[in-house]
Design a protein around this motif. Sequence first.
Motif, mmCIF file in Angstrom:
data_model
loop_
_atom_site.group_PDB
_atom_site.id
_atom_site.type_symbol
_atom_site.label_atom_id
_atom_site.label_comp_id
_atom_site.label_asym_id
_atom_site.label_seq_id
_atom_site.Cartn_x
_atom_site.Cartn_y
_atom_site.Cartn_z
ATOM 1 N N UNK A 5 0.853 -1.189 0.000
ATOM 2 C CA UNK A 5 0.000 0.000 0.000
ATOM 3 C C UNK A 5 0.884 1.233 0.000
ATOM 4 N N UNK A 6 0.727 2.051 -1.031
ATOM 5 C CA UNK A 6 1.513 3.280 -1.165
ATOM 6 C C UNK A 6 0.611 4.472 -0.837
ATOM 7 N N UNK A 7 1.219 5.570 -0.410
ATOM 8 C CA UNK A 7 0.399 6.694 0.066
ATOM 9 C C UNK A 7 -0.513 7.311 -0.995
ATOM 10 N N UNK A 8 -0.083 7.346 -2.236
ATOM 11 C CA UNK A 8 -0.920 8.020 -3.237
ATOM 12 C C UNK A 8 -0.640 7.464 -4.644
ATOM 13 N N UNK A 9 -1.371 8.013 -5.607
ATOM 14 C CA UNK A 9 -1.297 7.517 -6.982
ATOM 15 C C UNK A 9 0.103 7.658 -7.567
ATOM 16 N N UNK A 10 0.768 8.779 -7.288
ATOM 17 C CA UNK A 10 2.098 9.020 -7.881
ATOM 18 C C UNK A 10 3.108 7.986 -7.381
ATOM 19 N N UNK A 11 3.112 7.727 -6.081
ATOM 20 C CA UNK A 11 4.099 6.756 -5.567
ATOM 21 C C UNK A 11 3.744 5.341 -6.038
ATOM 22 N N UNK A 12 2.459 5.056 -6.144
ATOM 23 C CA UNK A 12 2.059 3.743 -6.680
ATOM 24 C C UNK A 12 2.543 3.586 -8.126
ATOM 25 N N UNK A 13 2.396 4.650 -8.909
ATOM 26 C CA UNK A 13 2.809 4.595 -10.317
ATOM 27 C C UNK A 13 4.325 4.434 -10.432
ATOM 28 N N UNK A 14 5.066 5.144 -9.586
ATOM 29 C CA UNK A 14 6.527 5.036 -9.612
ATOM 30 C C UNK A 14 6.956 3.623 -9.196
ATOM 31 N N UNK A 15 6.271 3.058 -8.207
ATOM 32 C CA UNK A 15 6.603 1.696 -7.762
ATOM 33 C C UNK A 15 6.315 0.687 -8.874
ATOM 34 N N UNK A 16 5.238 0.908 -9.622
ATOM 35 C CA UNK A 16 4.910 0.020 -10.744
ATOM 36 C C UNK A 16 5.993 0.116 -11.819
ATOM 37 N N UNK A 17 6.433 1.345 -12.102
ATOM 38 C CA UNK A 17 7.495 1.534 -13.103
ATOM 39 C C UNK A 17 8.786 0.861 -12.626
ATOM 40 N N UNK A 18 9.040 0.886 -11.310
ATOM 41 C CA UNK A 18 10.228 0.204 -10.763
ATOM 42 C C UNK A 18 10.198 -1.291 -11.092
ATOM 43 N N UNK A 19 9.021 -1.895 -10.937
ATOM 44 C CA UNK A 19 8.901 -3.342 -11.177
ATOM 45 C C UNK A 19 9.192 -3.645 -12.657
ATOM 46 N N UNK A 20 8.626 -2.835 -13.550
ATOM 47 C CA UNK A 20 8.850 -3.033 -14.991
ATOM 48 C C UNK A 20 10.335 -2.824 -15.316
ATOM 49 N N UNK A 21 10.906 -1.730 -14.793
ATOM 50 C CA UNK A 21 12.306 -1.412 -15.110
ATOM 51 C C UNK A 21 13.243 -2.484 -14.572
ATOM 52 N N UNK A 22 12.938 -3.005 -13.399
ATOM 53 C CA UNK A 22 13.844 -4.012 -12.835
ATOM 54 C C UNK A 22 13.750 -5.330 -13.619
ATOM 55 N N UNK A 23 12.557 -5.646 -14.093
ATOM 56 C CA UNK A 23 12.408 -6.833 -14.963
ATOM 57 C C UNK A 23 13.237 -6.647 -16.238
ATOM 58 N N UNK A 24 13.179 -5.440 -16.808
ATOM 59 C CA UNK A 24 13.923 -5.148 -18.044
ATOM 60 C C UNK A 24 15.436 -5.237 -17.836
ATOM 61 N N UNK A 25 15.874 -4.753 -16.673
ATOM 62 C CA UNK A 25 17.315 -4.804 -16.396
ATOM 63 C C UNK A 25 17.785 -6.259 -16.303
ATOM 64 N N UNK A 26 16.976 -7.082 -15.627
ATOM 65 C CA UNK A 26 17.357 -8.498 -15.480
ATOM 66 C C UNK A 26 17.233 -9.244 -16.793
#
Length: 248
Positions: A5-26
């Motif tokens: 649970x993230x505080x708001x939409x922006x942090x949730x969106x950034x966390x989602x982008x982190x998951x995608x970016x980390x998958x891409x890096x691996x």
Amino acid sequence: MRTRVLPDYETMSAAAADVVASKLRKKPHAVFMVPTGTTPLGMYRELVARHEGDGLSFARATFFNLDEYLGLPPDHPASYHVYMRKNFYGRVDIEPERVHVPDGFAPDPEAECGRYEQEIRAAGGVDLCVLGIGRNGHIGFNEPGASFDSRTRVVRLAESTRRVNATDFEGDRAPERAISVGMRTISDSGEVLLLASGANKARAVAAAVGGEVSEEVPASALRRHPNVSFLLDRDAASALEGSAARRS
Ligand code: GLP
């Protein structure tokens, strides 16, 4: 299953982008399945910003969309083809031949569904499937009652979905039918990430996370998946109880 649970939409969106970016890096040649709707817009914005600012590259990755309305030509302003080009595919270095969106205008929709499922298989299956959730618990366009064993097929949209999605169309309803990847297609993904934002998703999220696993709540199927995360903002998590509502 993990719930963050993230505080708001922006942090949730950034966390989602982190998951995608980390998958891409691996795995730079990873296969992604991605949603439309308002929820993932922040994630796409963030990914475009990282592409422009940090050189995050999608050049070797493959993308499949979850669904498309039936009967809409790919240049229709409300089509998911246009949505994806405008918000993501057209703004990063994705190879056009590695982008797949079901053709809602195909002369033989059933054949198109078979072809789409075959393309997913030929790509080696999906590494990361990112989902939104409908207010009635739908994922992709798998409405309540969809078989957990379903594959890509033509589906009839729930009246409530047609009303909620009407804003993209003239008149008061979205089209009656769509092509959607199936529940089994989604469950076969190596990893699943579901995003939900806003109080109008709280009931669906609570039913998916804490209710019975039932075909009446399509997103509840994800509880049987070995690698699934729900990424929620505070409002979407507001009907969760106890440990399921762990903050991060
Ligand atoms: C749409 C899409 C789904 C999406 C859901 C939620 O109808 N077919 O893939 O996840 O409904 O949309 P939103 O994020 O706009 O609430």
